[in-house]
Design an enzyme around this catalytic site. Structure first.
Site, PDB file in Angstrom:
ATOM      1  N   ASP A 418     -20.835 -14.230  16.213  1.00  9.61           N
ATOM      2  CA  ASP A 418     -21.405 -13.669  14.991  1.00  9.61           C
ATOM      3  C   ASP A 418     -22.704 -14.413  14.703  1.00  9.61           C
ATOM      4  O   ASP A 418     -22.963 -15.479  15.280  1.00  9.61           O
ATOM      5  CB  ASP A 418     -20.402 -13.840  13.849  1.00  9.61           C
ATOM      6  CG  ASP A 418     -20.918 -13.278  12.545  1.00  9.61           C
ATOM      7  OD1 ASP A 418     -21.614 -12.252  12.573  1.00  9.61           O
ATOM      8  OD2 ASP A 418     -20.640 -13.883  11.493  1.00  9.61           O
ATOM      9  N   GLU A 517     -33.175 -13.089  -1.529  1.00  7.90           N
ATOM     10  CA  GLU A 517     -33.752 -12.850  -2.848  1.00  7.90           C
ATOM     11  C   GLU A 517     -33.756 -14.116  -3.682  1.00  7.90           C
ATOM     12  O   GLU A 517     -34.692 -14.399  -4.405  1.00  7.90           O
ATOM     13  CB  GLU A 517     -32.971 -11.745  -3.559  1.00  7.90           C
ATOM     14  CG  GLU A 517     -33.309 -10.352  -3.087  1.00  7.90           C
ATOM     15  CD  GLU A 517     -33.142  -9.335  -4.197  1.00  7.90           C
ATOM     16  OE1 GLU A 517     -32.047  -9.283  -4.758  1.00  7.90           O
ATOM     17  OE2 GLU A 517     -34.112  -8.634  -4.497  1.00  7.90           O
ATOM     18  N   PHE A 558     -33.373  -0.805  -2.824  1.00 10.36           N
ATOM     19  CA  PHE A 558     -33.438  -1.042  -1.382  1.00 10.36           C
ATOM     20  C   PHE A 558     -32.302  -0.321  -0.667  1.00 10.36           C
ATOM     21  O   PHE A 558     -31.191  -0.224  -1.172  1.00 10.36           O
ATOM     22  CB  PHE A 558     -33.347  -2.544  -1.114  1.00 10.36           C
ATOM     23  CG  PHE A 558     -32.952  -2.882   0.290  1.00 10.36           C
ATOM     24  CD1 PHE A 558     -33.892  -2.912   1.308  1.00 10.36           C
ATOM     25  CD2 PHE A 558     -31.632  -3.176   0.602  1.00 10.36           C
ATOM     26  CE1 PHE A 558     -33.528  -3.218   2.592  1.00 10.36           C
ATOM     27  CE2 PHE A 558     -31.255  -3.483   1.892  1.00 10.36           C
ATOM     28  CZ  PHE A 558     -32.208  -3.508   2.895  1.00 10.36           C
ATOM     29  N   ARG A 615     -38.636 -14.966   8.695  1.00 14.12           N
ATOM     30  CA  ARG A 615     -38.370 -13.603   8.210  1.00 14.12           C
ATOM     31  C   ARG A 615     -39.501 -13.235   7.251  1.00 14.12           C
ATOM     32  O   ARG A 615     -39.715 -13.923   6.254  1.00 14.12           O
ATOM     33  CB  ARG A 615     -37.022 -13.552   7.502  1.00 14.12           C
ATOM     34  CG  ARG A 615     -35.862 -13.930   8.394  1.00 14.12           C
ATOM     35  CD  ARG A 615     -34.681 -14.477   7.612  1.00 14.12           C
ATOM     36  NE  ARG A 615     -34.053 -13.524   6.733  1.00 14.12           N
ATOM     37  CZ  ARG A 615     -32.941 -12.844   7.035  1.00 14.12           C
ATOM     38  NH1 ARG A 615     -32.361 -13.034   8.194  1.00 14.12           N
ATOM     39  NH2 ARG A 615     -32.413 -12.005   6.192  1.00 14.12           N
ATOM     40  N   THR A 695     -23.765  -8.759  15.553  1.00 12.86           N
ATOM     41  CA  THR A 695     -24.019  -8.983  14.139  1.00 12.86           C
ATOM     42  C   THR A 695     -24.163  -7.671  13.393  1.00 12.86           C
ATOM     43  O   THR A 695     -24.560  -6.656  13.959  1.00 12.86           O
ATOM     44  CB  THR A 695     -25.305  -9.825  13.947  1.00 12.86           C
ATOM     45  OG1 THR A 695     -25.578  -9.984  12.559  1.00 12.86           O
ATOM     46  CG2 THR A 695     -26.492  -9.159  14.614  1.00 12.86           C
ATOM     47  N   GLY A 696     -23.815  -7.697  12.132  1.00 10.36           N
ATOM     48  CA  GLY A 696     -24.015  -6.542  11.267  1.00 10.36           C
ATOM     49  C   GLY A 696     -25.410  -6.478  10.699  1.00 10.36           C
ATOM     50  O   GLY A 696     -25.758  -5.521  10.010  1.00 10.36           O
ATOM     51  N   ASP A 697     -26.239  -7.482  10.982  1.00  7.74           N
ATOM     52  CA  ASP A 697     -27.609  -7.490  10.476  1.00  7.74           C
ATOM     53  C   ASP A 697     -28.465  -6.445  11.167  1.00  7.74           C
ATOM     54  O   ASP A 697     -28.134  -5.955  12.245  1.00  7.74           O
ATOM     55  CB  ASP A 697     -28.240  -8.871  10.692  1.00  7.74           C
ATOM     56  CG  ASP A 697     -27.926  -9.805   9.539  1.00  7.74           C
ATOM     57  OD1 ASP A 697     -27.359  -9.339   8.551  1.00  7.74           O
ATOM     58  OD2 ASP A 697     -28.257 -11.001   9.640  1.00  7.74           O
ATOM     59  N   ASP A 877     -15.029 -10.774  11.451  1.00 11.78           N
ATOM     60  CA  ASP A 877     -14.975 -11.215  12.848  1.00 11.78           C
ATOM     61  C   ASP A 877     -13.545 -11.307  13.369  1.00 11.78           C
ATOM     62  O   ASP A 877     -13.337 -11.659  14.525  1.00 11.78           O
ATOM     63  CB  ASP A 877     -15.644 -12.589  12.997  1.00 11.78           C
ATOM     64  CG  ASP A 877     -17.080 -12.592  12.522  1.00 11.78           C
ATOM     65  OD1 ASP A 877     -17.809 -11.643  12.868  1.00 11.78           O
ATOM     66  OD2 ASP A 877     -17.478 -13.521  11.796  1.00 11.78           O
TER      67      ASP A 877
END
Length: 1387
Positions: A418, A517, A558, A615, A695-697, A877
């Protein structure tokens, strides 16, 4: 009503409710009932109504036994093991006197011991399960009973009860939220144990019940809920509430699931819908798969083979018995008749067969299984006790949660990881920004003085003291009132969905939907623009000490498609402005054309930030007139109220207003990696372990982290992106990627190394992905593989053979999105996906679901037959962890569900290299050595009976005393092999980490396989031949000093038994590579115990007490006093051991293996080292401490990452007045990894098995660094070679190796010196082929991240490769003088 028609079996959980068991007693019936439930009806405050449906109670029972059922159930389970049933069958045979020549206790004693040890272990495990169950079931919950709130245990909660929850309490069951103390019936929960996300989530009660709020009102509440049956869908709930002749729709937003924690909410009330095993948490736990190691599976096969061999021996001896009884035995019938049941030679042979099956059964002794479990238990304790895997920050030690998989840790080929919380800390920091074309936050020289951290307190009393920033020019720009800078931070303080909690004056606590954020708002706070509070219609800030309240007109939320968010606010002067932040790929194209020059400058800054692995976000604004706002507001209002295609209409409205914006600048956020992640990944890569990130990203975030942790590098040959939306497009992209790999590999291997560097640079553009790649990660035409800037691939072709893909050279990476992965996992596509992905060095799967993670793992298990390991830290996971051969849980920020489902757990990803390279490799080595020796000693022991059968008329007479047969595997030889299996090691732990290639034999399964098994069996049979025929030949003509012959059965038995114990003891002494006090005590103590017990058993005392049991009275004393007996024993021992010694000596001397080489270097390194000053590696590590662990600069393509949460934002809740409360949440740089292709060449030996060079000369290897290091031979190196490939020395240097070779280490190597050395060799000097001309460096870093503190550098590799030849080569080369000079500095 949604009804699940195809409910899988796993919906009937392993964890059975105790109450359901009491009520019915038939678990199967309940399982059937659970599977056929089509809808659930629950009436509040009416237990009598709900009980008629026989819903599960809230009691959890994970234990298997109770006091009454333990013995029968446990014995039943144990006898399901084939081995235990086999030995029970032998015990029954031994109870038949006609076929048993051994007493029954020779089998029942070890069998009872095995069953008892296993039963104690199972009882202990079940006790802890009972203890855990009781802890959970006895938690207190506040339940509304008969109009009043009463404390009840969780186990007594029933479906239909109303529960009161208070802040920070766990949710006891799946509840329908009825009311809350927060406005609008809202409450805030943390779902880390369910989905792995640490950010807060909001839930809202049904409006009609939100006003009840008082126990008295709830006592009269009699609403009825009709909903879907229990299922494992965490993000979905469908139901209807019927109350007061009205019905209200229920969704997942109205549910509180078991495992969640109530946060920032004083109290709330909920109605129990699902309880116990019906809750979604338990439904997602699934069935725990029983995991077996590859050695276990191989042992099962070998045991079957051995049993077949045993039957064959029994048949041979039975046939011999038949022949002997017919030809010879019939002559003795007059005075030696058959026993009454036997009336012919065939029946005698039949009984003889079973007798020999009993006698020869020790080829598979039952003690083998006990010993294996004891060894595994010892290895597990070593993992638990390892201080190098203890995290002092969180006070967490590593834990082996299973004892059955330790040796498989030494055979891992694929690691599935992960990202968030596993590779990263999930902690964001504001590092750099670009404002109006000026960049701030530049890093300093890593070797220069460290820049001072800014102190914001004098300038801003509301600043966060934990915020780190080093560039004072940005602070000065704010102080002097630069309009662009102030507008930049004003945007950050307004454009977000963060909630603020002010506990006391000036003490602010931000509750962010995501850490990204929180980092941006905190940055604005420190630079003077402090977000203070919000209401549904206003945002209050403190700007440069002045309180300002803005009217919040709209939030344009978003989502993953928009990749941006905007707010529209009206300032106190009445001016309306839209503020927007988002991914530069979508925001820059929506700017006003007048921003072109500024956009070009900002794009350059974005490229620089992306090169540092940060990022990035772009910021922009737009001024709106009142007419613009009124016109757009009306269209937005219509879209918001639309019943059809609401999301599409809202997106169109957002798109309309987010145009013609003015660029402000860009931000750069670092998602801090966990400590030691780059080093760990690099070391595991050198060990030929492939790491896949699932990954879920989104893609940009995952790629950023891939570069940060050095999975992806700009030195890679090519990086392929698969993002097709159809099966055809995904297949085409995969084929194009494979064809490109083959093309580049052929170019590389064809001798075109000179152009490869330029080709690689051309194939990897520094300023973006391929032209065809869209900002949202999709292709223009829906198909076509996206590569990072490579020429168009040739047309699609059939997939190449797998062996061709396996031999591909070059460093490739594959990035695939979740929607493409769904197609790639289809049955007709999985082969193409596997062949493409497995040819890549790194694979990153983005936007994958928990189910897809498990499917990817299963796919590799199915097609590659490789050992897989999955590592994660969240509940999302769990499926992946359970699917892999080995599951590792990280006890981090996302709850403990991953840990509870794992086989091993620790707190930092960096501990994985020690778990695999040290504990895993040692466990595999020890288990293999244990098994080889165990089979050897038992064949040597048992086969003597076979040879003896030809001399005893095949009468099933045993060679040894029956007590010796019983005690041989239990007492005489058990402890030494246990000591070796628990404590043995070939090289110390530091060397295992320093030379990762030592790990490869486990992956290739070299140390114990069918070939090694047959070698052990052959050695055992050879030993049995010597142990039988040598004493037989010597004693047949030998006599005592008194003239009495020694050729009697008892003397022969004692002599053979003594020789056997001595031979196997000497053999294990030779096999042991690491001696401890325990080894000495066990080996020599067992030998002493043999003599002591044998003399005691042969004493007259025991004979007088049990005259019918001890038939060898006085045999030991009389036999061992004869010199000829000891000479016979010595001769047999020498004949058995000398060939083994000679073979091993020649093997180490002529063809030493990798571990032999490392042991040799270890002997040299035992000398005390001089203090090592800062080296190249030290400088690299030193750079990591500057600027909070900033990554070194790197060229690369821009990877814009929208730093927001994975789900849609909470803008709609804010603007609707549903006030939210959300929770808030040093990277060490790693030296640029050497991209030498010789490492790949060595890895490919697994597939090509190139024979070693017989001449010992160095032959060139394909390498881009062929001019900078001496050419490599085909032999193994200490760092880069497989253990099955021997390391050859040059002819005539053996003496020099033993007497003169030392490993030189440079005390003061600098980067300049290193580069000078490399440039010198590039010039093609005559000394290049001479290993002695290389000054090697072995650096011990100060406080390094790698366990043991050893840093792998190029010089370490050179030392490992050429250290053996250094002295001899230097003496024969023109450069020997300089080498000798370096040698003088070495101790």
């Amino acid at each position: 009503m949604t009804v699940l028609k195809d409910m899988p079996d796993k919906w009937f959980p392993l964890v059975l409710p105790l109450q359901r068991k009491k009520q019915k007693g038939l678990i199967g019936a309940k399982a059937k009932k659970s599977r056929t439930e089509e809808e659930r009806r629950v009436r509040a405050n009416d237990r009598e109504y709900n009980e008629k449906f026989q819903y599960a109670s809230n009691c959890i029972m994970t234990s298997k036994y109770n006091i009454i059922t333990f013995l029968p159930v446990n014995l039943f389970e144990q006898f399901q093991e084939v081995a235990n049933t086999y030995f029970l069958f032998l015990l029954i045979l031994q109870l038949i006197p006609q076929i048993s020549s051994l007493s029954w206790f020779t089998t029942i004693v070890p069998l009872a011991l095995v069953l008892s040890i296993t039963a104690v272990k199972d009882a202990t495990d079940d006790y802890f399960r009972h203890k855990s169950d009781n802890q959970v079931n006895n938690r207190q919950s506040q339940v509304l009973i008969r109009g009043s709130i009463q404390n009840e245990k969780w186990m007594n909660v029933r479906v239909g009860d109303i529960i009161k929850l208070e802040n920070n309490q766990f949710v006891a069951a799946d509840l329908l939220l009825l009311s809350s103390t927060e406005p609008h019936g809202l409450c805030y929960i943390e779902t880390a144990e369910l989905d792995g996300e640490t950010n807060m989530k909001v839930r809202q009660s049904v409006s009609v019940t939100s006003e009840l709020g008082d126990p008295n009102n709830f006592a009269s509440f009699d609403g009825e809920v009709v909903c879907e049956p229990p299922n494992n869908k965490l993000d979905r709930f469908c139901g209807t509430l019927y109350w007061r002749d009205k019905k209200y729709t229920l969704t997942n937003q109205n549910m509180l699931l078991r495992g969640c924690v109530l946060r920032n909410t004083e109290a709330c009330y909920g109605l129990v819908i699902f309880a116990g095993p019906d809750t979604k948490l338990m439904q997602n736990s699934g069935r725990t798969k029983f995991k077996r190691t590859s050695i276990d599976r191989l042992m099962n096969t070998l045991v079957l083979w051995i049993f077949g061999f045993l039957v064959c021996m029994g048949v041979i001896l039975a046939v011999g018995n038949a022949v002997w009884e017919r030809e010879v035995g019939s002559l003795f019938q007059s005075y030696l008749p058959w026993d009454p049941p036997v009336d012919n030679f065939l029946f005698s042979a039949f009984l003889s067969f079973w007798s020999y099956v009993i006698i020869l059964n020790t080829v598979v002794p039952i003690s083998l299984y006990v010993s294996v479990e004891v060894i595994r238990l010892g290895h597990s304790y070593f993992i638990n006790w390892d201080q190098h895997m203890f995290c002092s920050q969180c006070n967490t030690a590593a834990e082996a949660r299973t004892t059955t998989l330790n040796e498989e840790l030494g055979q891992v080929e694929y690691v599935f990881s992960d990202k968030t919380g596993t590779l990263t800390q999930n902690i964001m920091s504001f590092n750099k920004c670009s404002i109006n074309g000026q960049t701030y936050g530049e890093g300093t020289d890593p070797l220069g003085p460290q820049q001072k951290r800014l102190d914001f307190t004098p300038f801003n009393p509301l600043a966060d003291p934990d915020f780190c920033f080093y560039d004072d020019t940005l602070l000065e720009s704010v102080k002097v009132g630069d309009s662009h800078t102030q507008e930049f931070f004003r945007l950050l303080s307004l454009c977000h969905t963060v909630m603020s909690e002010e506990k006391s004056e000036g003490e602010l606590l931000y509750k962010a939907q995501s850490p990204d954020e929180g980092a941006l708002v905190t940055a604005a706070r420190n630079f003077g623009f402090v977000f203070r509070s919000r209401t549904p219609g206003t945002i209050t800030t403190t700007e440069m000490g002045r309180t300002v309240t803005y009217t919040l007109l709209a939030i344009l939320d978003f989502n993953n498609i928009r990749k941006r968010m905007s707010v529209i606010v009206r300032n106190p002067e009445g001016r309306i402005r839209l503020y927007c932040k988002g991914a530069d790929t979508v925001l820059l194209e929506r700017l006003n054309p007048c921003n072109q020059e500024l956009m070009n400058i900002t794009s350059d800054h974005l490229n620089e930030y992306a090169a540092d692995g940060l990022r990035t976000l772009a910021l922009a604004y737009r001024d709106l007139s009142e007419d613009d706002w009124e016109s757009w507001s009306e269209s937005h209002r219509c879209a918001d109220k639309a019943t059809n295609c609401r999301e599409d209409r809202l997106a169109a409205a957002y798109e309309e207003i987010e145009q013609d914006m003015m660029l402000l600048g860009a931000t750069a956020i670092e998602d801090k990696l966990q400590e030691g992640v780059p080093e760990t990944i690099a070391v595991l890569s050198l060990a030929n372990i492939k790491i896949w990130v699932l990954t879920g990203d989104k893609q940009e975030t995952a790629v950023n982290i891939g570069y940060s942790c050095k999975m992806l590098t700009d030195d890679m040959t090519e990086v392929f992106i698969i993002s097709g939306h159809t099966v055809q497009s995904v297949r085409q992209e995969l084929r194009r990627a494979r064809e490109r790999m083959i093309e580049l590999s052929r170019t590389r291997d064809g001798g075109k190394e000179e152009g490869m560097e330029g080709l690689g640079e051309a194939c990897f553009m520094r300023y973006g992905f391929r032209e065809g790649q869209q900002g949202d990660g999709t292709t223009g035409g829906g198909d076509g593989g996206k590569q990072l800037g490579c020429p168009p691939p040739p047309p699609p072709a059939p997939p190449p053979p797998s062996n061709l893909m396996d031999s591909i050279s070059g460093e490739f990476a594959l990035i695939i999105n979740g929607h493409s992965l769904a197609h790639a996992l289809e049955a007709d596509m999985e082969t193409e996906f596997v062949s493409t992905a497995c040819a890549c060095k790194a694979v990153i799967c983005c936007r994958v679901t928990p189910l897809q993670k498990a499917q990817v793992v299963e796919l590799i298990k199915k097609h590659k037959k490789a050992v897989t390991l999955a590592i994660g830290d969240g509940a999302n996971d769990v499926s992946m962890i359970k699917s892999a051969h080995i599951g590792v849980g990280i006890s981090g920020q996302e709850g403990i569900q991953a840990v509870l489902s794992s086989d091993y757990s620790f707190s930092q990803f960096r501990f994985l290299q020690r778990l695999l390279l040290v504990h895993g490799r040692w466990s595999y080595l020890r288990m293999c050595r244990f098994l080889c020796y165990f089979f050897y000693k038992n064949f040597a022991f048992t086969m003597v009976h076979f040879w003896f059968g030809f001399f005893c008329g095949f009468s099933a007479q045993t060679v040894y005393d029956q007590y010796f047969i019983t005690l041989y595997n239990i007492v005489y030889t058990s402890l030494p092999v246990l000591a070796m299996g628990i404590f043995d090691q070939d090289v110390p732990d530091q060397r295992s980490l320093e030379y990762p290639k030592l790990y490869e034999p486990g992956q290739l399964n070299l140390l114990f396989n069918k070939r090694e098994f047959f070698i052990c069996i052959a050695q055992g049979i050879y030993t049995s031949v010597v142990l039988f025929f040598v004493p037989c030949a010597v004693l047949s003509d030998a006599t005592q000093s008194t003239g009495v012959p020694l050729a009697d059965y008892q003397t022969f038995s004692v002599t053979t038994a003594t020789a056997l114990v001595i031979v196997v003891s000497v053999q294990i002494a030779l096999d042991t590579g690491f001696w401890t006090v325990i080894n000495h005590v066990f080996v020599w103590g067992s030998l002493g115990c043999f003599f002591a017990i044998m003399i005691a058993l042969h004493s007259q005392t025991l004979f007088r007490i049990f005259p019918n049991q001890f038939h060898f009275v006085g045999s030991a004393q009389s036999t061992l006093l004869q010199p000829v007996v000891w000479l016979t024993i010595a001769l047999a021992t020498a004949i058995c051991i000398v060939p083994v010694l000679a073979f091993r000596f020649l093997k180490v001397d002529l063809k030493p293996q990798l571990s032999d080489t490392v042991r040799y270097t270890q002997l040299v390194r035992q000398k005390k080292r001089k203090p090592v000053s800062r080296s190249v590696a030290g400088a690299w590590r030193g750079a990591g401490s500057v600027s909070e662990g900033r990554l070194g600069a790197r060229g690369g393509s821009r990877r814009s990452g929208y730093a927001f949460a994975h789900q849609e934002g909470f803008g709609e809740l804010i603007t609707s007045g549903k006030n939210m409360r959300l929770s808030s949440l040093a990277l060490a740089t790693f030296a640029s990894r050497h991209s030498s292709s010789w490492i790949d060449t060595l890895r490919r030996k697994k597939y090509t098995h190139t024979p070693p060079s017989a001449s010992g000369e160095c032959s060139p290897a394909p390498s881009t660094l062929s001019g900078s290091v001496p050419p490599l031979s085909n032999s193994s190196s200490v760092l880069g070679g497989s253990q099955d490939t021997p390391i050859e020395e040059e002819t005539g240097t053996a003496t020099a190796h033993k007497s003169q070779t030392v490993l030189t280490s440079s005390a003061q190597t600098t980067p300049a010196l290193a580069s000078d050395s490399e440039s010198a060799t590039h010039q093609g000097s005559p000394q290049v082929p001479c290993a002695g001309a290389l000054t090697t460096t072995a650096v011990r870093t100060n406080g390094g991240d790698s366990p043991g503190g050893w840093t792998i550098t190029l010089s370490t590799v050179q030392e490992a490769l050429f250290g053996w030849r250094a002295r001899a080569a230097a003496c024969n080369s023109p450069g020997s003088a300089s080498f000798a000079k370096d040698n003088n500095q070495t101790e």
